[in-house]
Design a protein around this motif. Structure first.
Motif, PDB file in Angstrom:
ATOM      1  N   ALA A 143      35.249  54.085  50.533  1.00 27.13           N
ATOM      2  CA  ALA A 143      34.614  53.334  50.268  1.00 27.13           C
ATOM      3  C   ALA A 143      32.912  53.884  50.166  1.00 27.13           C
ATOM      4  O   ALA A 143      31.811  54.134  49.518  1.00 27.13           O
ATOM      5  CB  ALA A 143      34.378  52.335  50.636  1.00 27.13           C
ATOM      6  N   SER A 144      32.668  54.635  51.288  1.00 27.29           N
ATOM      7  CA  SER A 144      31.085  55.163  51.476  1.00 27.29           C
ATOM      8  C   SER A 144      30.866  56.024  51.256  1.00 27.29           C
ATOM      9  O   SER A 144      29.909  56.736  50.416  1.00 27.29           O
ATOM     10  CB  SER A 144      31.547  55.212  53.725  1.00 27.29           C
ATOM     11  OG  SER A 144      31.261  57.143  53.495  1.00 27.29           O
ATOM     12  N   ILE A 145      31.696  56.782  50.979  1.00 25.13           N
ATOM     13  CA  ILE A 145      32.295  58.488  49.304  1.00 25.13           C
ATOM     14  C   ILE A 145      31.347  57.563  48.136  1.00 25.13           C
ATOM     15  O   ILE A 145      30.314  58.225  47.286  1.00 25.13           O
ATOM     16  CB  ILE A 145      33.712  58.970  49.530  1.00 25.13           C
ATOM     17  CG1 ILE A 145      33.501  60.229  50.701  1.00 25.13           C
ATOM     18  CG2 ILE A 145      33.338  60.065  48.361  1.00 25.13           C
ATOM     19  CD1 ILE A 145      34.844  60.265  51.035  1.00 25.13           C
ATOM     20  N   VAL A 146      32.756  57.008  47.766  1.00 21.00           N
ATOM     21  CA  VAL A 146      32.048  56.542  46.428  1.00 21.00           C
ATOM     22  C   VAL A 146      30.776  55.548  46.252  1.00 21.00           C
ATOM     23  O   VAL A 146      30.439  55.953  45.140  1.00 21.00           O
ATOM     24  CB  VAL A 146      33.401  54.759  46.201  1.00 21.00           C
ATOM     25  CG1 VAL A 146      32.921  54.468  44.856  1.00 21.00           C
ATOM     26  CG2 VAL A 146      34.959  55.995  45.684  1.00 21.00           C
ATOM     27  N   ALA A 147      30.415  54.945  46.965  1.00 19.98           N
ATOM     28  CA  ALA A 147      29.190  54.120  47.434  1.00 19.98           C
ATOM     29  C   ALA A 147      28.028  55.849  47.283  1.00 19.98           C
ATOM     30  O   ALA A 147      26.828  55.215  46.623  1.00 19.98           O
ATOM     31  CB  ALA A 147      29.129  53.205  48.404  1.00 19.98           C
ATOM     32  N   LYS A 148      28.170  56.173  47.980  1.00 19.10           N
ATOM     33  CA  LYS A 148      27.206  57.481  48.039  1.00 19.10           C
ATOM     34  C   LYS A 148      27.053  57.993  47.240  1.00 19.10           C
ATOM     35  O   LYS A 148      25.928  58.747  46.688  1.00 19.10           O
ATOM     36  CB  LYS A 148      27.760  58.683  49.476  1.00 19.10           C
ATOM     37  CG  LYS A 148      26.118  59.855  49.733  1.00 19.10           C
ATOM     38  CD  LYS A 148      25.938  59.898  50.884  1.00 19.10           C
ATOM     39  CE  LYS A 148      24.833  61.228  51.420  1.00 19.10           C
ATOM     40  NZ  LYS A 148      24.094  60.116  51.026  1.00 19.10           N
ATOM     41  N   VAL A 149      28.193  58.536  46.562  1.00 19.22           N
ATOM     42  CA  VAL A 149      28.041  59.602  45.088  1.00 19.22           C
ATOM     43  C   VAL A 149      27.353  58.854  44.137  1.00 19.22           C
ATOM     44  O   VAL A 149      26.681  59.653  43.020  1.00 19.22           O
ATOM     45  CB  VAL A 149      29.545  60.547  44.826  1.00 19.22           C
ATOM     46  CG1 VAL A 149      29.717  60.923  43.005  1.00 19.22           C
ATOM     47  CG2 VAL A 149      30.178  61.079  45.966  1.00 19.22           C
ATOM     48  N   THR A 150      28.155  57.465  44.445  1.00 18.51           N
ATOM     49  CA  THR A 150      27.829  56.770  42.769  1.00 18.51           C
ATOM     50  C   THR A 150      25.612  56.736  43.354  1.00 18.51           C
ATOM     51  O   THR A 150      24.748  56.651  42.312  1.00 18.51           O
ATOM     52  CB  THR A 150      27.282  54.692  43.286  1.00 18.51           C
ATOM     53  OG1 THR A 150      28.979  54.679  42.857  1.00 18.51           O
ATOM     54  CG2 THR A 150      26.662  54.596  42.071  1.00 18.51           C
ATOM     55  N   ARG A 151      25.060  56.396  44.016  1.00 16.82           N
ATOM     56  CA  ARG A 151      23.525  56.333  44.893  1.00 16.82           C
ATOM     57  C   ARG A 151      23.438  57.736  43.910  1.00 16.82           C
ATOM     58  O   ARG A 151      21.887  57.804  43.832  1.00 16.82           O
ATOM     59  CB  ARG A 151      23.508  55.836  45.973  1.00 16.82           C
ATOM     60  CG  ARG A 151      22.623  55.478  46.083  1.00 16.82           C
ATOM     61  CD  ARG A 151      21.821  55.239  47.608  1.00 16.82           C
ATOM     62  NE  ARG A 151      20.155  54.324  47.681  1.00 16.82           N
ATOM     63  CZ  ARG A 151      19.037  55.088  47.727  1.00 16.82           C
ATOM     64  NH1 ARG A 151      19.377  56.318  47.748  1.00 16.82           N
ATOM     65  NH2 ARG A 151      18.406  54.230  47.566  1.00 16.82           N
ATOM     66  N   ASP A 152      23.729  59.189  45.066  1.00 17.53           N
ATOM     67  CA  ASP A 152      23.392  59.909  45.331  1.00 17.53           C
ATOM     68  C   ASP A 152      23.314  60.735  42.965  1.00 17.53           C
ATOM     69  O   ASP A 152      22.101  61.366  43.099  1.00 17.53           O
ATOM     70  CB  ASP A 152      23.428  61.223  45.681  1.00 17.53           C
ATOM     71  CG  ASP A 152      24.021  61.025  47.050  1.00 17.53           C
ATOM     72  OD1 ASP A 152      22.937  60.247  47.753  1.00 17.53           O
ATOM     73  OD2 ASP A 152      24.034  62.098  47.775  1.00 17.53           O
ATOM     74  N   ARG A 153      23.901  60.048  42.299  1.00 20.75           N
ATOM     75  CA  ARG A 153      23.587  60.399  41.387  1.00 20.75           C
ATOM     76  C   ARG A 153      22.888  59.755  40.138  1.00 20.75           C
ATOM     77  O   ARG A 153      22.097  60.215  39.557  1.00 20.75           O
ATOM     78  CB  ARG A 153      25.593  60.525  40.851  1.00 20.75           C
ATOM     79  CG  ARG A 153      26.246  61.257  40.649  1.00 20.75           C
ATOM     80  CD  ARG A 153      27.442  61.697  40.326  1.00 20.75           C
ATOM     81  NE  ARG A 153      28.804  61.901  40.317  1.00 20.75           N
ATOM     82  CZ  ARG A 153      30.057  62.219  39.836  1.00 20.75           C
ATOM     83  NH1 ARG A 153      30.841  61.176  39.229  1.00 20.75           N
ATOM     84  NH2 ARG A 153      30.854  62.681  40.859  1.00 20.75           N
ATOM     85  N   LEU A 154      22.878  58.098  41.436  1.00 17.48           N
ATOM     86  CA  LEU A 154      21.369  57.778  40.758  1.00 17.48           C
ATOM     87  C   LEU A 154      19.944  57.490  40.890  1.00 17.48           C
ATOM     88  O   LEU A 154      19.485  58.384  39.897  1.00 17.48           O
ATOM     89  CB  LEU A 154      21.073  56.522  41.361  1.00 17.48           C
ATOM     90  CG  LEU A 154      22.224  55.228  40.277  1.00 17.48           C
ATOM     91  CD1 LEU A 154      23.206  54.117  41.260  1.00 17.48           C
ATOM     92  CD2 LEU A 154      21.683  54.969  38.925  1.00 17.48           C
ATOM     93  N   CYS A 155      20.336  58.553  41.923  1.00 15.12           N
ATOM     94  CA  CYS A 155      18.802  59.650  42.489  1.00 15.12           C
ATOM     95  C   CYS A 155      18.441  60.794  41.573  1.00 15.12           C
ATOM     96  O   CYS A 155      17.645  61.015  41.120  1.00 15.12           O
ATOM     97  CB  CYS A 155      19.448  59.901  43.662  1.00 15.12           C
ATOM     98  SG  CYS A 155      18.933  58.557  44.997  1.00 15.12           S
TER      99      CYS A 155
END
Length: 208
Positions: A143-155
Protein backbone atom coordinates in the motif's frame (compact mmCIF):
# COMPACT_ATOMS: atom_id res chain seq x y z
CA UNK A 1 21.15 -9.21 9.35
CA UNK A 2 17.99 -10.90 10.57
CA UNK A 3 15.42 -11.45 7.86
CA UNK A 4 12.06 -9.87 8.66
CA UNK A 5 9.04 -12.08 8.02
CA UNK A 6 6.77 -9.55 6.33
CA UNK A 7 3.95 -12.07 6.17
CA UNK A 8 3.73 -12.77 9.93
CA UNK A 9 0.56 -10.72 10.43
CA UNK A 10 -1.03 -11.88 7.18
CA UNK A 11 -0.22 -15.57 7.80
CA UNK A 12 -1.80 -15.43 11.25
CA UNK A 13 -5.03 -14.04 9.74
CA UNK A 14 -4.97 -16.44 6.78
CA UNK A 15 -4.61 -19.38 9.17
CA UNK A 16 -7.85 -18.24 10.86
CA UNK A 17 -9.65 -18.29 7.51
CA UNK A 18 -9.52 -14.50 7.04
CA UNK A 19 -8.53 -14.18 3.39
CA UNK A 20 -9.38 -10.60 2.40
CA UNK A 21 -6.67 -8.76 4.35
CA UNK A 22 -6.09 -5.14 3.28
CA UNK A 23 -2.85 -3.29 3.93
CA UNK A 24 -3.45 0.46 4.34
CA UNK A 25 -0.92 3.32 4.34
CA UNK A 26 -0.65 6.99 3.43
CA UNK A 27 2.02 9.22 1.92
CA UNK A 28 2.59 12.96 2.05
CA UNK A 29 1.72 13.57 5.67
CA UNK A 30 4.74 15.81 6.23
CA UNK A 31 4.55 17.80 2.98
CA UNK A 32 3.91 21.53 2.73
CA UNK A 33 2.23 21.10 -0.64
CA UNK A 34 -0.34 18.85 -2.28
CA UNK A 35 -2.78 16.14 -1.33
CA UNK A 36 -2.23 13.43 1.24
CA UNK A 37 -2.60 10.13 -0.65
CA UNK A 38 -3.63 6.79 0.83
CA UNK A 39 -3.78 3.32 -0.67
CA UNK A 40 -5.42 0.05 0.34
CA UNK A 41 -4.19 -3.23 -1.15
CA UNK A 42 -5.57 -6.76 -0.77
CA UNK A 43 -3.00 -9.34 -1.88
CA UNK A 44 -3.90 -12.95 -2.72
CA UNK A 45 -3.39 -15.49 0.06
CA UNK A 46 0.14 -16.87 -0.01
CA UNK A 47 1.55 -14.38 -2.52
CA UNK A 48 5.15 -13.48 -1.65
CA UNK A 49 6.61 -10.25 -3.05
CA UNK A 50 10.28 -10.63 -2.14
CA UNK A 51 11.37 -7.05 -2.82
CA UNK A 52 8.45 -5.23 -1.29
CA UNK A 53 9.47 -2.99 1.63
CA UNK A 54 8.74 0.44 3.06
CA UNK A 55 8.45 2.69 -0.03
CA UNK A 56 10.96 5.16 1.45
CA UNK A 57 13.63 2.43 1.59
CA UNK A 58 13.64 1.56 -2.11
CA UNK A 59 14.70 3.43 -5.23
CA UNK A 60 12.24 5.20 -7.51
CA UNK A 61 12.99 2.81 -10.36
CA UNK A 62 12.34 -0.22 -8.17
CA UNK A 63 9.18 1.36 -6.72
CA UNK A 64 7.81 1.91 -10.24
CA UNK A 65 8.48 -1.72 -11.14
CA UNK A 66 6.93 -3.01 -7.91
CA UNK A 67 3.92 -0.71 -8.36
CA UNK A 68 3.14 -2.40 -11.70
CA UNK A 69 3.61 -5.85 -10.13
CA UNK A 70 1.40 -5.03 -7.12
CA UNK A 71 -1.52 -3.62 -9.10
CA UNK A 72 -1.39 -6.53 -11.56
CA UNK A 73 -1.25 -9.23 -8.85
CA UNK A 74 -3.46 -7.67 -6.15
CA UNK A 75 -6.92 -9.13 -5.54
CA UNK A 76 -8.03 -5.51 -5.12
CA UNK A 77 -6.40 -2.10 -4.74
CA UNK A 78 -7.59 1.46 -4.32
CA UNK A 79 -6.15 4.95 -3.94
CA UNK A 80 -7.74 8.04 -2.35
CA UNK A 81 -6.64 11.66 -1.98
CA UNK A 82 -7.54 14.45 0.40
CA UNK A 83 -6.69 17.96 -0.77
CA UNK A 84 -4.90 20.76 1.11
CA UNK A 85 -8.06 22.81 1.84
CA UNK A 86 -9.47 19.84 3.77
CA UNK A 87 -6.12 19.20 5.47
CA UNK A 88 -6.16 22.82 6.68
CA UNK A 89 -9.74 22.44 7.91
CA UNK A 90 -9.57 19.11 9.79
CA UNK A 91 -5.76 18.76 10.40
CA UNK A 92 -3.30 16.38 8.77
CA UNK A 93 -3.90 13.40 11.03
CA UNK A 94 -7.66 13.44 10.41
CA UNK A 95 -7.08 14.06 6.69
CA UNK A 96 -4.73 11.05 6.54
CA UNK A 97 -7.31 8.90 8.30
CA UNK A 98 -10.04 10.16 5.93
CA UNK A 99 -7.90 9.27 2.89
CA UNK A 100 -7.28 5.79 4.36
CA UNK A 101 -11.00 5.31 4.98
CA UNK A 102 -11.84 6.36 1.41
CA UNK A 103 -9.16 4.04 0.02
CA UNK A 104 -10.63 1.08 1.93
CA UNK A 105 -14.16 1.96 0.80
CA UNK A 106 -12.87 2.14 -2.79
CA UNK A 107 -11.74 -1.49 -2.82
CA UNK A 108 -13.73 -3.69 -5.18
CA UNK A 109 -14.07 -6.33 -2.45
CA UNK A 110 -15.04 -6.01 1.20
CA UNK A 111 -11.93 -6.54 3.34
CA UNK A 112 -12.35 -8.73 6.43
CA UNK A 113 -9.38 -7.24 8.28
CA UNK A 114 -7.18 -4.15 7.90
CA UNK A 115 -3.47 -3.96 8.62
CA UNK A 116 -2.77 -0.25 9.08
CA UNK A 117 0.51 1.62 9.41
CA UNK A 118 0.41 3.03 12.97
CA UNK A 119 -3.11 4.39 12.66
CA UNK A 120 -6.78 3.47 12.99
CA UNK A 121 -9.32 3.67 10.19
CA UNK A 122 -12.79 4.88 11.07
CA UNK A 123 -14.64 1.80 9.80
CA UNK A 124 -16.34 -1.08 11.54
CA UNK A 125 -13.83 -3.65 10.29
CA UNK A 126 -11.37 -5.64 12.41
CA UNK A 127 -7.97 -3.96 12.20
CA UNK A 128 -4.45 -4.06 13.52
CA UNK A 129 -2.34 -0.91 13.83
CA UNK A 130 1.33 -1.80 13.33
CA UNK A 131 4.11 0.62 14.26
CA UNK A 132 6.58 0.73 11.33
CA UNK A 133 4.01 -1.41 9.53
CA UNK A 134 5.42 -0.50 6.11
CA UNK A 135 8.60 -2.40 7.05
CA UNK A 136 6.88 -5.26 8.91
CA UNK A 137 3.89 -6.17 6.76
CA UNK A 138 3.98 -6.99 3.06
CA UNK A 139 0.40 -5.72 2.61
CA UNK A 140 1.14 -2.35 4.25
CA UNK A 141 4.42 -2.07 2.31
CA UNK A 142 2.50 -2.73 -0.93
CA UNK A 143 0.00 0.00 0.00
CA UNK A 144 2.86 2.39 0.82
CA UNK A 145 4.42 1.77 -2.61
CA UNK A 146 1.12 2.30 -4.45
CA UNK A 147 0.43 5.50 -2.49
CA UNK A 148 3.96 6.87 -2.97
CA UNK A 149 4.18 6.16 -6.69
CA UNK A 150 0.72 7.71 -7.18
CA UNK A 151 1.70 10.85 -5.27
CA UNK A 152 5.17 11.15 -6.84
CA UNK A 153 3.62 10.94 -10.31
CA UNK A 154 1.11 13.66 -9.42
CA UNK A 155 4.06 15.82 -8.31
CA UNK A 156 6.11 15.17 -11.45
CA UNK A 157 3.42 14.95 -14.13
CA UNK A 158 0.63 17.25 -12.91
CA UNK A 159 1.47 19.64 -10.11
CA UNK A 160 4.97 20.61 -11.30
CA UNK A 161 3.61 21.92 -14.62
CA UNK A 162 0.63 23.60 -12.91
CA UNK A 163 2.97 25.46 -10.55
CA UNK A 164 6.41 25.79 -12.16
CA UNK A 165 9.27 27.36 -10.25
CA UNK A 166 8.76 25.52 -6.96
CA UNK A 167 10.63 22.33 -7.85
CA UNK A 168 7.66 20.11 -6.93
CA UNK A 169 8.83 17.29 -9.23
CA UNK A 170 12.10 17.11 -7.31
CA UNK A 171 11.23 17.61 -3.63
CA UNK A 172 7.63 16.27 -3.91
CA UNK A 173 6.28 19.04 -1.70
CA UNK A 174 8.51 18.43 1.33
CA UNK A 175 10.06 21.38 3.16
CA UNK A 176 13.47 21.37 1.48
CA UNK A 177 15.65 24.48 1.33
CA UNK A 178 14.80 24.92 -2.38
CA UNK A 179 11.10 24.69 -1.65
CA UNK A 180 11.22 27.14 1.24
CA UNK A 181 13.24 29.58 -0.87
CA UNK A 182 10.69 29.34 -3.71
CA UNK A 183 7.88 30.01 -1.23
CA UNK A 184 9.64 33.16 -0.01
CA UNK A 185 10.11 34.38 -3.59
CA UNK A 186 6.85 33.29 -5.21
CA UNK A 187 4.43 32.94 -2.30
CA UNK A 188 2.15 29.94 -1.75
CA UNK A 189 0.02 28.29 -4.46
CA UNK A 190 -3.59 27.14 -3.96
CA UNK A 191 -2.17 23.65 -3.29
CA UNK A 192 0.04 24.72 -0.40
CA UNK A 193 -1.18 23.72 3.06
CA UNK A 194 -1.72 27.02 4.81
CA UNK A 195 -1.71 25.38 8.24
CA UNK A 196 1.82 24.06 7.53
CA UNK A 197 3.21 27.40 6.37
CA UNK A 198 2.51 29.41 9.50
CA UNK A 199 5.73 28.31 11.15
CA UNK A 200 8.08 28.58 8.19
CA UNK A 201 9.42 31.95 9.23
CA UNK A 202 9.66 30.77 12.84
CA UNK A 203 12.70 28.58 13.32
CA UNK A 204 11.55 26.01 15.83
CA UNK A 205 7.90 25.78 14.85
CA UNK A 206 6.57 22.23 15.15
CA UNK A 207 4.18 21.25 12.37
CA UNK A 208 1.93 18.98 14.40
Amino acid sequence: MEQINRLAYESELWSQGVTAVAGVDEVGRGCLFGDVVAAAVVLPVGLVLEEVNDSKQISEKKRDRLYEQIISEAAAWSVARVEPSVIDKINIRQASRLAMKQAVLGLGIAPEHLLVDAESVDLDIGQTAIIKGDSLSQSIAAASIVAKVTRDRLCAEVWDSLYPGYGIAVHKGYATKTHRQALLELGPTPLHRRSFLKGLSVEQQVLF
